[in-house]
Design a protein around this motif. Sequence first.
Motif, PDB file in Angstrom:
ATOM      1  N   UNK A   1      50.954 -46.420-110.351  1.00 58.46           N
ATOM      2  CA  UNK A   1      51.575 -44.862-109.939  1.00 58.46           C
ATOM      3  C   UNK A   1      53.098 -44.717-111.131  1.00 58.46           C
ATOM      4  N   UNK A   2      53.246 -45.701-111.985  1.00 56.99           N
ATOM      5  CA  UNK A   2      54.228 -44.438-113.676  1.00 56.99           C
ATOM      6  C   UNK A   2      53.147 -43.992-114.167  1.00 56.99           C
ATOM      7  N   UNK A   3      51.694 -44.548-114.884  1.00 56.79           N
ATOM      8  CA  UNK A   3      51.255 -43.899-114.826  1.00 56.79           C
ATOM      9  C   UNK A   3      50.635 -42.736-115.274  1.00 56.79           C
TER      10      UNK A   3
ATOM     11  N   UNK B   1      53.232 -43.180-103.619  1.00 62.94           N
ATOM     12  CA  UNK B   1      52.070 -45.432-103.205  1.00 62.94           C
ATOM     13  C   UNK B   1      54.034 -45.653-102.526  1.00 62.94           C
ATOM     14  N   UNK B   2      52.681 -46.659-101.619  1.00 58.73           N
ATOM     15  CA  UNK B   2      53.847 -47.101-100.742  1.00 58.73           C
ATOM     16  C   UNK B   2      54.357 -48.338-101.073  1.00 58.73           C
TER      17      UNK B   2
ATOM     18  N   UNK C   1      58.244 -54.051 -98.173  1.00 58.57           N
ATOM     19  CA  UNK C   1      59.940 -54.395 -99.080  1.00 58.57           C
ATOM     20  C   UNK C   1      59.463 -55.841 -99.714  1.00 58.57           C
ATOM     21  N   UNK C   2      59.115 -56.816-100.213  1.00 52.00           N
ATOM     22  CA  UNK C   2      58.224 -57.858-100.573  1.00 52.00           C
ATOM     23  C   UNK C   2      57.738 -57.727-101.863  1.00 52.00           C
ATOM     24  N   UNK C   3      57.111 -56.422-102.022  1.00 43.42           N
ATOM     25  CA  UNK C   3      56.722 -56.566-103.496  1.00 43.42           C
ATOM     26  C   UNK C   3      57.950 -55.496-104.700  1.00 43.42           C
ATOM     27  N   UNK C   4      58.879 -54.494-103.257  1.00 44.22           N
ATOM     28  CA  UNK C   4      60.001 -53.931-103.846  1.00 44.22           C
ATOM     29  C   UNK C   4      60.841 -55.695-104.905  1.00 44.22           C
TER      30      UNK C   4
ATOM     31  N   UNK D   1      58.678 -41.946-107.756  1.00 41.23           N
ATOM     32  CA  UNK D   1      57.976 -41.733-109.205  1.00 41.23           C
ATOM     33  C   UNK D   1      57.302 -41.086-109.607  1.00 41.23           C
ATOM     34  N   UNK D   2      56.867 -39.743-108.899  1.00 42.38           N
ATOM     35  CA  UNK D   2      56.353 -38.467-109.428  1.00 42.38           C
ATOM     36  C   UNK D   2      57.667 -37.083-109.749  1.00 42.38           C
TER      37      UNK D   2
END
Length: 147
Positions: free
Chosen positions: A137-139, A2-3, A6-9, A82-83
């Motif tokens: 993404x974490x799930x 998943x990408x 910068x705004x999401x981060x 994350x993986x």
Amino acid sequence: MVHFTSEEKAAIASLWAKVNVEVAGGEILGRLLVVYPWTQRFFDSFGNLSSETAIMGNPKVKAHGKKVLISFGNAVKHMDDLKGTFSHLSELHCDRLHVDPENFKLLSNMILIVLATQFSREFTPQVQAAWQKLTTAVANALAYKYH
């Protein structure tokens, strides 16, 4: 992979900096156990889980919820891997604990609900979209070893 933009981060990190993991973690896990009572079978050693009041006031639920949310904080720090970040936890929940990976999605929903409740003004649709992307993404990363 998943990408995240910068705004999401930035949106995720900004809200995360305000999260009280002890309070939010207990509420998140408590809600999971109340709303989805079949998940209680993984927490037999936690004592009284007979009612909403018992669950939400249970010190073991609060402590484990804090632990879960502290671990989730690693996602905020390592959004680009994350993986790898959750590989050990994925293996533990798959091989040793035998947790149904669908439960990770349920937990993700509880995280979003609690964040929305605790930060209603700041939890705009844009912030929600970023957090939805992260929790999904974490799930998926936690479910990785199941495949």
